[in-house]
Design an enzyme around this catalytic site. Structure first.
Site, PDB file in Angstrom:
ATOM      1  N   MET A   7       0.846  -1.184   0.000  1.00 14.43           N
ATOM      2  CA  MET A   7       0.000   0.000   0.000  1.00 14.43           C
ATOM      3  C   MET A   7       0.896   1.255   0.000  1.00 14.43           C
ATOM      4  SD  MET A   7      -3.127  -0.552  -0.529  1.00 14.43           S
ATOM      5  CE  MET A   7      -4.511  -1.678  -0.399  1.00 14.43           C
ATOM      6  N   SER A   8       0.624   2.234   0.863  1.00 14.11           N
ATOM      7  CA  SER A   8       1.311   3.522   0.728  1.00 14.11           C
ATOM      8  C   SER A   8       2.751   3.545   1.224  1.00 14.11           C
ATOM      9  CB  SER A   8       0.512   4.613   1.428  1.00 14.11           C
ATOM     10  OG  SER A   8      -0.672   4.888   0.703  1.00 14.11           O
ATOM     11  N   VAL A   9       3.266   2.450   1.750  1.00 13.18           N
ATOM     12  CA  VAL A   9       4.714   2.365   1.932  1.00 13.18           C
ATOM     13  C   VAL A   9       5.391   2.535   0.572  1.00 13.18           C
ATOM     14  CG1 VAL A   9       6.609   0.824   2.586  1.00 13.18           C
ATOM     15  CG2 VAL A   9       4.605   1.014   4.049  1.00 13.18           C
ATOM     16  N   LYS A  58       4.887   4.792  -1.452  1.00  7.32           N
ATOM     17  CA  LYS A  58       5.200   6.215  -1.629  1.00  7.32           C
ATOM     18  C   LYS A  58       6.640   6.525  -1.237  1.00  7.32           C
ATOM     19  CE  LYS A  58       0.506   8.090  -0.911  1.00  7.32           C
ATOM     20  NZ  LYS A  58      -0.299   6.872  -0.980  1.00  7.32           N
TER      21      LYS A  58
END
Length: 414
Positions: A125-127, A129
Site C-alpha cells: 500500500m502507501s509504503v 510512496k
C-alpha cells in the site's frame, strides 16, 4: 484517522463440517479489499491485478546476520490513552502477517504468521510512496530533478490541470492545493476513483478505464499551492510521472536501476499497474519482508545499503531528516486529525514525534517501516487490518517499535 469499529466474530462450524476451501474462491477486483479477503489478497496481488516486476538485477544478495532474541516481553510504557503492555500483545492483536527488527544490520526478530513466508510478496500500500520518493531523491542527487521547479516543466500534460503552478517540492511534502479526498470508506472519493480509473475495481463512473495519467489530468485545484499539509495519494502518482519523464523509462525499470538492484534484494519486487502498464505509484508495490527491511536500512545508514553501495545520496537523507518549522506548521494546520502532535510529513515519510528523528513509511491496513537512525534500528511490519485505518492498531505498533529501540540500546542490552 478513523476510529476502529468493534470486531465482529463469526461462529466457526465444527471441524468435521468444514471442507478444505480455496482461500481465493470468489475474490476478484470488486471485493479483494473487503475485510475478510485482505489477508489472502495482499499476499497474492498478482492473481487479482496486472503486475510487472521491478528487477533485483544480478548483483549479490545482501546477507542479513541473525541474532534472534525473544523481545516479546519488552514493556511498552503506559500513555494517557492506553495502559502499559508487552510487545507480544501488540503483535498478536494487530493482524500481523510478518514482522522484523533489524539492529545495526542484524536481525533480532523475524516472524511469519498464517500463510506468509519469507518468500511471499506482500502488498505495501502507501509504503510504496516512500520507495517512489527515494527514486526522486536519487534524481535530485544526480541534478536531474530540481524540487523547486514546476511540475509542468517536467510533465507538460498537466498544464491544464489543477497542478499548474505547483512545484515538485509541493508534492513531495503533500502541500499542493489539489482537491482530492482520501476517504477510503467513501466509494465516491477521489482515492477510490483512481482505482476505478486504472482497473483496480470494477468501474462505475461514466468514463471508466481512462488510466492513471489521464485521471491525473482531470484533477482540479481548490486552494493555492504550498499551503497546509493534506494527505493525498495523487501527489505520489504525479511524482512518479515526473520521475518517468525525467528518466525516459517506466518506474519499473527506473526503480530497478537506481534502487532495487542496489540494496541487495533477494527477489524482484512487483508493482500493480493500470491497463496501460503504468504503475500504481502511490500504493501498488509488493515485496518480501526481508527486502523491505533492506530498503529501510538505507535510511538508517546514511543512504548506504547492506551491500556497501551508496543508494540514496547523503544529502537526500539529510534533507529528509530535516523537518523545518514551516513543514511542521503546515502539518499542524492541515485538515483532519493525524494524531501526531508536533509531527511532520516530508519527502514521502511521516515524522510522528517533535523531538525524535524516528520516522515512518506507512500504508493502510497496517503496513509500516519504522526507522530510527539514532538507535541504528529498522522495524518492519506487514499486516492485514480489516479497516484501512485503525488508530487502535497503528499507534500501539509505533509505541512498540519505540520501546524496542530503547530496549536494544539500553546498557543492559549491550
Amino acid at each position: 484517522m478513523t476510529e476502529p469499529s468493534p470486531e465482529q466474530t463469526v461462529p466457526t462450524p465444527p471441524a468435521e463440517a468444514v471442507a478444505p476451501a480455496d482461500p481465493s474462491a470468489g475474490i476478484d477486483r470488486d471485493n479483494w479489499q473487503d475485510p475478510g479477503n485482505v489477508r489472502w489478497s495482499f499476499q497474492n496481488v498478482k492473481q487479482v491485478l496486472p503486475t510487472t516486476p521491478i528487477s533485483r538485477g544480478t548483483g549479490p544478495v545482501a546477507e542479513l546476520p541473525v541474532d534472534l532474541q525473544d523481545l516479546g516481553e519488552v514493556e511498552i510504557p503506559a500513555t494517557e490513552f492506553s495502559e502499559a503492555r508487552r510487545v507480544r500483545s501488540v503483535i498478536e492483536s494487530t493482524d500481523t502477517d510478518a514482522w522484523m527488527l533489524l539492529h545495526n544490520g542484524t536481525v533480532l526478530t523475524e516472524e511469519y504468521f498464517g500463510a506468509m513466508t519469507p518468500g511471499t510478496e506482500h502488498l505495501l500500500m502507501s509504503v510504496s510512496k516512500s520507495l517512489v520518493g527515494t527514486v526522486a531523491g536519487v534524481l535530485v542527487g544526480s541534478s536531474d530533478l530540481d524540487p523547486n521547479r514546476l511540475i509542468t516543466d517536467y510533465v507538460p500534460e498537466l498544464a491544464d490541470s489543477g497542478y499548474a503552478g505547483a512545484t515538485v517540492r509541493h508534492i513531495l511534502d503533500m502541500r499542493s492545493g489539489i482537491r482530492f479526498s482520501e476517504d477510503y470508506l467513501d466509494p465516491k472519493s477521489e482515492v477510490r476513483q483512481i482505482e476505478e480509473s486504472i482497473g483496480w475495481s470494477e468501474a462505475k463512473r461514466e468514463s471508466p478505464g481512462i488510466g492513471m495519467y489521464e485521471f491525473l489530468t482531470t484533477l482540479e485545484a481548490k486552494s493555492a499551492h504550498g499551503g497546509v499539509f493534506e494527505y493525498r495519494s495523487c501527489e505520489t502518482d504525479v511524482l512518479g510521472w515526473v520521475c518517468e519523464k525525467i528518466a525516459g523509462e517506466s518506474m519499473q525499470t527506473l526503480m530497478s536501476r537506481v534502487l532495487w538492484s542496489r540494496i541487495g534484494a533477494e527477489q524482484d519486487a512487483l508493482i500493480a499497474t493500470d491497463q496501460y502498464g503504468v504503475g500504481m505509484f502511490d500504493g501498488g508495490i509488493n515485496t518480501t519482508l526481508r527486502d523491505l527491511a533492506r530498503f529501510g536500512y538505507v535510511y538508517a545508514n546514511r543512504g548506504q545499503s547492506l551491500t556497501g553501495q551508496q543508494v540514496a545520496p547523503t544529502t537526500w537523507i539529510g534533507d529528509t531528516l530535516t523537518t523545518t518549522e514551516d513543514v511542521r506548521q503546515a502539518f499542524a494546520d492541515g485538515p483532519g486529525d493525524n494524531r501526531m502532535p508536533g509531527g511532520a510529513y516530508h519527502n514521502q515519510f511521516w515524522f510522528p514525534f517533535p523531538d525524535s528523528h524516528a520516522f515512518l513509511a506507512l500504508g493502510i491496513h497496517g503496513q509500516m517501516i519504522y526507522i530510527n537512525p539514532g538507535a541504528n534500528l529498522v522495524g518492519v511490519k506487514l499486516s492485514s487490518w480489516g479497516l484501512p485505518q485503525d488508530a487502535a492498531k497503528l499507534f500501539p505498533t509505533i509505541r512498540a517499535f519505540e520501546a524496542l529501540a530503547k530496549a536494544v540500546n539500553s546498557p543492559a542490552a549491550e
